[in-house]
Write a protein that holds these residues in place. Structure first.
Motif, PDB file in Angstrom:
ATOM      1  N   THR A  58       0.798  -1.032   0.011  1.00 18.00           N
ATOM      2  CA  THR A  58      -0.003   0.100  -0.018  1.00 18.00           C
ATOM      3  C   THR A  58       0.884   1.102   0.090  1.00 18.00           C
ATOM      4  OG1 THR A  58      -1.830  -1.088   1.148  1.00 18.00           O
ATOM      5  CG2 THR A  58      -1.665   1.277   1.207  1.00 18.00           C
ATOM      6  N   GLU A  62       1.263   3.880  -3.173  1.00 16.31           N
ATOM      7  CA  GLU A  62       0.977   5.458  -2.778  1.00 16.31           C
ATOM      8  C   GLU A  62       2.158   6.173  -3.454  1.00 16.31           C
ATOM      9  OE1 GLU A  62       0.249   5.774   1.409  1.00 16.31           O
ATOM     10  OE2 GLU A  62      -1.814   4.996   1.082  1.00 16.31           O
ATOM     11  N   LEU A  66      -0.840   5.341  -6.667  1.00 17.73           N
ATOM     12  CA  LEU A  66      -1.776   4.178  -7.040  1.00 17.73           C
ATOM     13  C   LEU A  66      -2.264   3.545  -5.878  1.00 17.73           C
ATOM     14  CD1 LEU A  66       0.752   1.936  -9.509  1.00 17.73           C
ATOM     15  CD2 LEU A  66      -1.248   3.344 -10.250  1.00 17.73           C
ATOM     16  N   SER A  67      -3.317   2.848  -5.915  1.00 19.52           N
ATOM     17  CA  SER A  67      -3.786   1.905  -4.732  1.00 19.52           C
ATOM     18  C   SER A  67      -2.902   0.593  -4.726  1.00 19.52           C
ATOM     19  CB  SER A  67      -5.277   1.681  -5.003  1.00 19.52           C
ATOM     20  OG  SER A  67      -5.497   0.573  -5.981  1.00 19.52           O
ATOM     21  N   ALA A  68      -3.066  -0.061  -3.736  1.00 23.11           N
ATOM     22  CA  ALA A  68      -2.550  -1.385  -3.593  1.00 23.11           C
ATOM     23  C   ALA A  68      -2.996  -2.386  -4.539  1.00 23.11           C
ATOM     24  CB  ALA A  68      -2.514  -1.800  -2.220  1.00 23.11           C
ATOM     25  N   THR A  69      -4.294  -2.337  -4.972  1.00 21.18           N
ATOM     26  CA  THR A  69      -4.867  -3.115  -5.806  1.00 21.18           C
ATOM     27  C   THR A  69      -4.473  -2.932  -7.262  1.00 21.18           C
ATOM     28  OG1 THR A  69      -6.955  -3.399  -4.681  1.00 21.18           O
ATOM     29  CG2 THR A  69      -7.233  -4.021  -6.970  1.00 21.18           C
ATOM     30  N   GLU A  70      -4.330  -1.535  -7.660  1.00 20.85           N
ATOM     31  CA  GLU A  70      -3.720  -1.112  -8.854  1.00 20.85           C
ATOM     32  C   GLU A  70      -2.462  -1.740  -8.976  1.00 20.85           C
ATOM     33  OE1 GLU A  70      -6.508   2.946  -9.514  1.00 20.85           O
ATOM     34  OE2 GLU A  70      -4.272   2.902  -8.555  1.00 20.85           O
ATOM     35  N   GLN A  71      -1.514  -1.341  -8.063  1.00 19.15           N
ATOM     36  CA  GLN A  71       0.042  -2.080  -8.293  1.00 19.15           C
ATOM     37  C   GLN A  71      -0.095  -3.297  -8.286  1.00 19.15           C
ATOM     38  OE1 GLN A  71       2.153  -2.667  -4.865  1.00 19.15           O
ATOM     39  NE2 GLN A  71       4.144  -2.695  -6.167  1.00 19.15           N
ATOM     40  N   ARG A 105      -8.824   2.835 -14.868  1.00 14.85           N
ATOM     41  CA  ARG A 105      -7.897   3.799 -14.152  1.00 14.85           C
ATOM     42  C   ARG A 105      -6.498   3.528 -14.554  1.00 14.85           C
ATOM     43  NH1 ARG A 105     -11.308   1.566 -10.221  1.00 14.85           N
ATOM     44  NH2 ARG A 105      -9.400   0.430  -9.266  1.00 14.85           N
TER      45      ARG A 105
END
Length: 184
Positions: A58, A62, A66-71, A105
Motif C-alpha cells: 500500500t 502510494e 496507485l492503490s495497492a490493488t492497482e499496483q 484507471r
C-alpha cells in the motif's frame, strides 16, 4: 480495534464444524501439545506477514499514485501478461466489472495500455507501460537485500521446504479468493 495478544482465542471444534467462521483450536490431525502450539504460532506469524505485506505494498503503491490493488494488478499483468480483462479477473479474483474499472484507471494514469489481441481480433490485451514503475524498483531492492541475507541462513533443504510452503499457500489463498462471493 485489534488486540496485542500473541495467542489465538480458544474455540471448540464444534463451533468450527457449525460454520460460524471460527477456527478450531487444534489443527486437524494435530497431535496436541507442542504441535498445537507451533501451529498456533504459524497462524499468528502468517497473519503478521500478511499484514506487513499489505501495508508495504500500500505504501509502495502510494509513491506512484496507485492503490495497492492497482499496483498488484500491474504485477499480475507484468508477470503473466499481456492479459485480457477476463484473465486478470481470474488471476486476481476480482469481479469482471471491477477489473474493467481498474484497467480504465491504470490506462488513464499511464501505467497500462490496451493492445489488439493477435489471437482474437474481437478482444484486447492489457500490458504495462514500460518505465512507469521504475521509481519503485529501488524500494524492492531494499526489501530483497535482507531477504536474501535471510535465505543464506537456511540450508538448501530448508529453502526447498519454504518454497513448497509459499507455493502451496499462494495456491490455497488464490482458491479462497476465488470462492469469495462477487459483488453484483
Amino acid at each position: 480495534m485489534g488486540s496485542d495478544r500473541s495467542e489465538p482465542a480458544a474455540h471448540s471444534d464444534e463451533s468450527a464444524a457449525q460454520g460460524d467462521g471460527r477456527l478450531p483450536q487444534a489443527a486437524p490431525g494435530g497431535g496436541g501439545g507442542e504441535r498445537d502450539g507451533l501451529i498456533a504460532q504459524l497462524d499468528m506469524a502468517g497473519r503478521a506477514q500478511s499484514t506487513v505485506a499489505v501495508m508495504f505494498h500500500t505504501a509502495l503503491a502510494e509513491l506512484s499514485g496507485l492503490s495497492a490493488t492497482e499496483q498488484k494488478a500491474l504485477d499480475l499483468i507484468e508477470r503473466f501478461g499481456p492479459l485480457t480483462a477476463g484473465d486478470l479477473a481470474e488471476r486476481s479474483g476480482l469481479a469482471p466489472a471491477s477489473v474493467t474499472g481498474l484497467l480504465s484507471r491504470l490506462e488513464r494514469k499511464g501505467f497500462a495500455r490496451r493492445i489488439p489481441n493477435p489471437d482474437d481480433r474481437r478482444s484486447v490485451l492489457v500490458e504495462t507501460v514500460r518505465g512507469q514503475l521504475d521509481s519503485i524498483g529501488p524500494h524492492f531492492v531494499e526489501l530483497l537485500r535482507p531477504l536474501h541475507q535471510l535465505y543464506d541462513t537456511f540450508s538448501d533443504e530448508e529453502l526447498h521446504a519454504i518454497l513448497r510452503y509459499l507455493t502451496q499457500v499462494s495456491a490455497i489463498q488464490q482458491e479462497a479468493t476465488n470462492r469469495l462471493p462477487k459483488p453484483d
